[in-house]
Design an enzyme around this catalytic site. Structure first.
Site, PDB file in Angstrom:
ATOM      1  N   ALA A  13       1.578 -68.006  27.172  1.00 45.78           N
ATOM      2  CA  ALA A  13       2.582 -67.053  27.661  1.00 45.78           C
ATOM      3  C   ALA A  13       2.426 -65.664  27.022  1.00 45.78           C
ATOM      4  CB  ALA A  13       3.983 -67.609  27.390  1.00 45.78           C
ATOM      5  N   GLU A  35      -9.129 -68.619  23.026  1.00 50.76           N
ATOM      6  CA  GLU A  35      -8.190 -69.729  23.210  1.00 50.76           C
ATOM      7  C   GLU A  35      -8.878 -71.006  22.741  1.00 50.76           C
ATOM      8  OE1 GLU A  35      -4.926 -70.614  24.028  1.00 50.76           O
ATOM      9  OE2 GLU A  35      -5.819 -72.561  23.561  1.00 50.76           O
ATOM     10  N   SER A  41      -2.805 -69.628  30.454  1.00 50.73           N
ATOM     11  CA  SER A  41      -1.848 -69.220  31.483  1.00 50.73           C
ATOM     12  C   SER A  41      -1.272 -70.384  32.286  1.00 50.73           C
ATOM     13  CB  SER A  41      -2.537 -68.228  32.429  1.00 50.73           C
ATOM     14  OG  SER A  41      -1.641 -67.759  33.396  1.00 50.73           O
ATOM     15  N   CYS A  45       6.758 -74.744  30.164  1.00 52.89           N
ATOM     16  CA  CYS A  45       8.140 -75.149  30.439  1.00 52.89           C
ATOM     17  C   CYS A  45       8.225 -76.247  31.493  1.00 52.89           C
ATOM     18  CB  CYS A  45       8.963 -73.936  30.881  1.00 52.89           C
ATOM     19  SG  CYS A  45       8.796 -72.553  29.742  1.00 52.89           S
ATOM     20  N   ARG A  73      -9.372 -59.456  36.581  1.00 56.92           N
ATOM     21  CA  ARG A  73      -8.733 -58.536  35.626  1.00 56.92           C
ATOM     22  C   ARG A  73      -9.681 -58.048  34.540  1.00 56.92           C
ATOM     23  NH1 ARG A  73      -2.605 -61.019  35.202  1.00 56.92           N
ATOM     24  NH2 ARG A  73      -2.163 -60.702  37.400  1.00 56.92           N
ATOM     25  N   ASP A 285       5.715 -67.469  20.124  1.00 57.22           N
ATOM     26  CA  ASP A 285       6.225 -68.491  19.202  1.00 57.22           C
ATOM     27  C   ASP A 285       5.694 -68.385  17.776  1.00 57.22           C
ATOM     28  OD1 ASP A 285       7.559 -69.467  21.373  1.00 57.22           O
ATOM     29  OD2 ASP A 285       6.676 -71.471  21.320  1.00 57.22           O
ATOM     30  N   ASN A 307       6.918 -64.096  26.799  1.00 56.50           N
ATOM     31  CA  ASN A 307       6.386 -63.225  27.851  1.00 56.50           C
ATOM     32  C   ASN A 307       6.738 -61.762  27.599  1.00 56.50           C
ATOM     33  OD1 ASN A 307       4.988 -64.586  30.239  1.00 56.50           O
ATOM     34  ND2 ASN A 307       6.654 -65.985  29.787  1.00 56.50           N
ATOM     35  N   TYR A 427      32.807 -62.953  44.195  1.00 55.29           N
ATOM     36  CA  TYR A 427      33.607 -64.110  44.611  1.00 55.29           C
ATOM     37  C   TYR A 427      33.542 -64.318  46.119  1.00 55.29           C
ATOM     38  CZ  TYR A 427      37.476 -66.754  46.473  1.00 55.29           C
ATOM     39  OH  TYR A 427      38.195 -67.661  47.194  1.00 55.29           O
ATOM     40  N   TRP A 435      38.950 -66.866  40.287  1.00 55.89           N
ATOM     41  CA  TRP A 435      38.851 -66.465  38.876  1.00 55.89           C
ATOM     42  C   TRP A 435      37.623 -67.169  38.284  1.00 55.89           C
ATOM     43  CZ3 TRP A 435      41.309 -62.672  36.365  1.00 55.89           C
ATOM     44  CH2 TRP A 435      42.476 -62.163  36.943  1.00 55.89           C
TER      45      TRP A 435
HETATM   46  C1  FAD Z   1       8.314 -79.150  27.128  1.00 56.94           C
HETATM   47  C2  FAD Z   1       8.660 -77.708  26.925  1.00 56.94           C
HETATM   48  C3  FAD Z   1       9.606 -77.118  27.742  1.00 56.94           C
HETATM   49  C4  FAD Z   1       9.945 -75.786  27.568  1.00 56.94           C
HETATM   50  N1  FAD Z   1      10.872 -75.235  28.398  1.00 56.94           N
HETATM   51  C5  FAD Z   1      11.195 -73.922  28.262  1.00 56.94           C
HETATM   52  C6  FAD Z   1      12.116 -73.310  29.156  1.00 56.94           C
HETATM   53  O1  FAD Z   1      12.643 -73.954  30.076  1.00 56.94           O
HETATM   54  N2  FAD Z   1      12.404 -71.990  28.979  1.00 56.94           N
HETATM   55  C7  FAD Z   1      11.819 -71.244  28.005  1.00 56.94           C
HETATM   56  O2  FAD Z   1      12.087 -70.042  27.906  1.00 56.94           O
HETATM   57  N3  FAD Z   1      10.931 -71.803  27.128  1.00 56.94           N
HETATM   58  C8  FAD Z   1      10.607 -73.114  27.246  1.00 56.94           C
HETATM   59  N4  FAD Z   1       9.694 -73.677  26.384  1.00 56.94           N
HETATM   60  C9  FAD Z   1       9.101 -72.866  25.302  1.00 56.94           C
HETATM   61  C10 FAD Z   1       7.894 -72.066  25.791  1.00 56.94           C
HETATM   62  O3  FAD Z   1       7.049 -72.897  26.513  1.00 56.94           O
HETATM   63  C11 FAD Z   1       7.178 -71.449  24.615  1.00 56.94           C
HETATM   64  O4  FAD Z   1       8.095 -70.628  23.946  1.00 56.94           O
HETATM   65  C12 FAD Z   1       5.982 -70.618  25.062  1.00 56.94           C
HETATM   66  O5  FAD Z   1       5.002 -71.428  25.627  1.00 56.94           O
HETATM   67  C13 FAD Z   1       5.372 -69.885  23.872  1.00 56.94           C
HETATM   68  O6  FAD Z   1       4.290 -69.175  24.305  1.00 56.94           O
HETATM   69  P1  FAD Z   1       3.215 -68.638  23.274  1.00 56.94           P
HETATM   70  O7  FAD Z   1       2.171 -67.960  24.095  1.00 56.94           O
HETATM   71  O8  FAD Z   1       3.866 -67.880  22.194  1.00 56.94           O
HETATM   72  O9  FAD Z   1       2.626 -69.931  22.557  1.00 56.94           O
HETATM   73  P2  FAD Z   1       1.911 -71.207  23.137  1.00 56.94           P
HETATM   74  O10 FAD Z   1       2.345 -71.536  24.501  1.00 56.94           O
HETATM   75  O11 FAD Z   1       2.061 -72.243  22.080  1.00 56.94           O
HETATM   76  O12 FAD Z   1       0.382 -70.787  23.210  1.00 56.94           O
HETATM   77  C14 FAD Z   1      -0.366 -70.499  22.061  1.00 56.94           C
HETATM   78  C15 FAD Z   1      -1.830 -70.769  22.346  1.00 56.94           C
HETATM   79  O13 FAD Z   1      -2.588 -70.328  21.226  1.00 56.94           O
HETATM   80  C16 FAD Z   1      -3.687 -71.186  21.041  1.00 56.94           C
HETATM   81  N5  FAD Z   1      -4.134 -71.072  19.656  1.00 56.94           N
HETATM   82  C17 FAD Z   1      -3.476 -71.445  18.534  1.00 56.94           C
HETATM   83  N6  FAD Z   1      -4.203 -71.143  17.442  1.00 56.94           N
HETATM   84  C18 FAD Z   1      -5.348 -70.577  17.884  1.00 56.94           C
HETATM   85  C19 FAD Z   1      -6.511 -70.064  17.230  1.00 56.94           C
HETATM   86  N7  FAD Z   1      -6.610 -70.055  15.898  1.00 56.94           N
HETATM   87  N8  FAD Z   1      -7.496 -69.572  17.999  1.00 56.94           N
HETATM   88  C20 FAD Z   1      -7.406 -69.568  19.359  1.00 56.94           C
HETATM   89  N9  FAD Z   1      -6.340 -70.041  20.028  1.00 56.94           N
HETATM   90  C21 FAD Z   1      -5.312 -70.530  19.301  1.00 56.94           C
HETATM   91  C22 FAD Z   1      -3.086 -72.564  21.356  1.00 56.94           C
HETATM   92  O14 FAD Z   1      -4.121 -73.462  21.708  1.00 56.94           O
HETATM   93  C23 FAD Z   1      -2.156 -72.244  22.520  1.00 56.94           C
HETATM   94  O15 FAD Z   1      -2.805 -72.465  23.748  1.00 56.94           O
HETATM   95  C24 FAD Z   1       9.321 -75.017  26.546  1.00 56.94           C
HETATM   96  C25 FAD Z   1       8.374 -75.617  25.712  1.00 56.94           C
HETATM   97  C26 FAD Z   1       8.054 -76.954  25.887  1.00 56.94           C
HETATM   98  C27 FAD Z   1       7.017 -77.561  24.990  1.00 56.94           C
END
Ligand code: FAD
Length: 450
Positions: A13, A35, A41, A45, A73, A285, A307, A427, A435
């Protein structure tokens, strides 16, 4: 003249938002995404819906494949390539491609978007039959296990929103499900009256919830596979175990590079998503943010934030001046037939943050009762001395998920209860009562203010 180079670590994300935004801002910049996994991508969620079968194939969760970014891109996405060291002094990232090939890549700008890792410090967490539902590859393995081994008894450790989404997915597949929760409440931070109704709904759906069940380990059977989860109050037999005990920010690379970590344990960033190191941004995250109600640093790992932060990091890495002020802690999830949503602080959190909170709970409806409106339970928390809104939670069978956004907006605008009384909310009978629930709650709060 060589092109300016942006390296992005992590391609979900935050990472792909950063890379795509940087490309929009700068057609000339060289952009490389490292990655370590095999996918970029995709919709994390939606992972629980892959388990339930509502999403038919893993590919359905992929927003754009790596090839799209390369050809459309001009973003050089390198899969199975793990960044292993950052040298800010030399503006270099060292990476390992496919586990063998060592690369050293210079950068002008760097975005850290490595995400968070599931917290799995439980003995036996590495046994066959134990999974997390945190990324696509791991969830595909979980689904294969379900298909091949046909387990009947599942134990989910942790009753946060991910644990409950997985519980629902397992019930849809006909598994017997137990959820072990170490605290006295599901969905951390939920107000008590809402938590009670969620627990009742879990029971109605056949989920066995054990609270105050602190897990001490997972035991194996004679074949070395997960067979039981031991906890304070006994042991729960299991043929499949899912650990959903929280997310910890991936900070090892940043720490080793001397980049400052914030009080929450995630990478510290400013509003531009810049870390303590020059030219290095962090988003998603792995990074912290600011809670706009408390004004304090916060760790609230959600895709919606990842995002936005990624977009801001990418814009700035490509020479722009974007900023991300922070969050108000808005979360929505589905627990079987119920929608649960929250924003801001609950009463306990508000008190801990130094406010003098009051709380009201009201019952309203999703639409006019004569059109079969469904009950909505709503709690509102405000600061007694100032009247400032601090938080809101809602639970109901319909109409909750988007109603919470009114409260989130009010928190962003730092509204006070008197300013909320006559908000011009929409409403008509098919969409709500005359309300709105939040107006009813604001009225109640006003009465208590005196
Ligand atoms: C089951 C589930 C349901 C969810 N539902 C929701 C929802 O409904 N609404 C919402 O807002 N959020 C939701 N989330 C949370 C959301 O998915 C995460 O907050 C989001 O994916 C975080 O994105 P990110 O890119 O920061 O990290 P990530 O998605 O964790 O991606 C990080 C990437 O970095 C890569 N990486 C790590 N270390 C290295 C390295 N040293 N070198 C190269 N690559 C590396 C990993 O392999 C990974 O692919 C959910 C999460 C889960 C697990």
């Amino acid at each position: 003249m060589p092109r300016e180079r942006l390296i992005v670590i992590g391609g979900v994300a935050a990472g792909m938002s950063a890379a795509s935004r940087a490309r929009k801002r700068s057609p000339a910049m060289e952009i490389i995404v490292l990655e370590k996994g095999r996918h970029v991508s995709y919709g994390t969620c939606g992972l629980a819906y892959l388990i339930s079968g509502q999403v038919a194939r893993p590919d359905d969760l992929i927003v754009y494949p790596a090839e799209f970014f390369r050809t459309k891109r001009d973003i050089d996405v390198r899969l199975e390539t793990e960044a292993v060291e950052i040298e800010p002094g030399h503006k270099t990232v060292h990476a390992l491609a496919r586990g063998t090939e060592l690369l050293s890549l210079g950068y002008d700008k760097l975005v850290l978007s490595a995400g968070g890792a599931p917290a799995v410090e439980i003995s036996g967490a590495d046994l066959p039959g134990v999974f997390t539902c945190n990324d696509l590859a791991g969830t595909i393995r979980l689904c294969q296990f379900l298909e091949q081994e046909k387990p009947r008894r599942a134990v989910i450790v942790g009753s946060g929103y991910i644990g409950l989404e997985v519980a629902e997915a397992f019930r849809r597949r006909g598994l017997d499900v137990a959820v072990l929760e170490r605290s006295g409440t599901v969905l951390e931070g939920v107000e008590p009256e809402i938590g009670e109704r969620v627990e009742a709904a879990l029971r109605e759906q056949g989920v066995r919830l054990r609270k105050f069940a602190n897990v001490s380990g997972i035991a194996a059977d004679a074949r070395g596979r997960a067979a039981a989860v031991a906890h304070d109050a006994g042991s729960e037999p299991a043929e499949i175990v899912v650990l959903s005990t929280g997310i910890v920010p991936r900070t090892a690379l940043a720490r080793a590079a001397g980049i400052a970590i914030g009080p929450t344990g995630a990478i510290a960033v400013d509003e531009r998503m810049l870390t303590s190191a020059a030219s290095i941004y962090a988003a998603g995250d792995c990074a912290e943010t600011r809670h706009l109600v408390t004004g304090q640093p916060a760790y609230f790992p959600l895709g919606t934030t990842a995002n936005k932060q990624g977009r801001v990091a990418g814009e700035n890495a490509a020479g722009g001046r974007a900023s991300f002020a922070g969050i108000v802690g808005t979360l929505v999830t589905k627990v079987f037939d119920l929608e649960f949503a929250k924003t801001g602080l609950n009463e306990v959190q508000a008190r801990a943050a130094g406010f003098r909170p009051r709380r009201v709970t009201v019952q309203s409806h999703s639409r006019a009762r004569y059109l079969n409106g469904k009950a909505i339970l709503l709690t509102l928390v405000w600061d007694q001395p100032s009247g400032r809104l601090l938080g809101c939670q809602m639970l109901g069978a319909e109409g909750v998920a988007k109603r919470i956004d009114v409260a989130a907006m009010a928190l962003h605008a730092r509204l006070h209860i008197p300013e909320m009384l006559h908000l011009d909310l929409s409403y008509a009978p098919p969409f709500g009562p005359v309300w709105e629930a939040i107006l009813v709650a604001a009225n109640e709060a006003m009465k208590q203010q005196g």
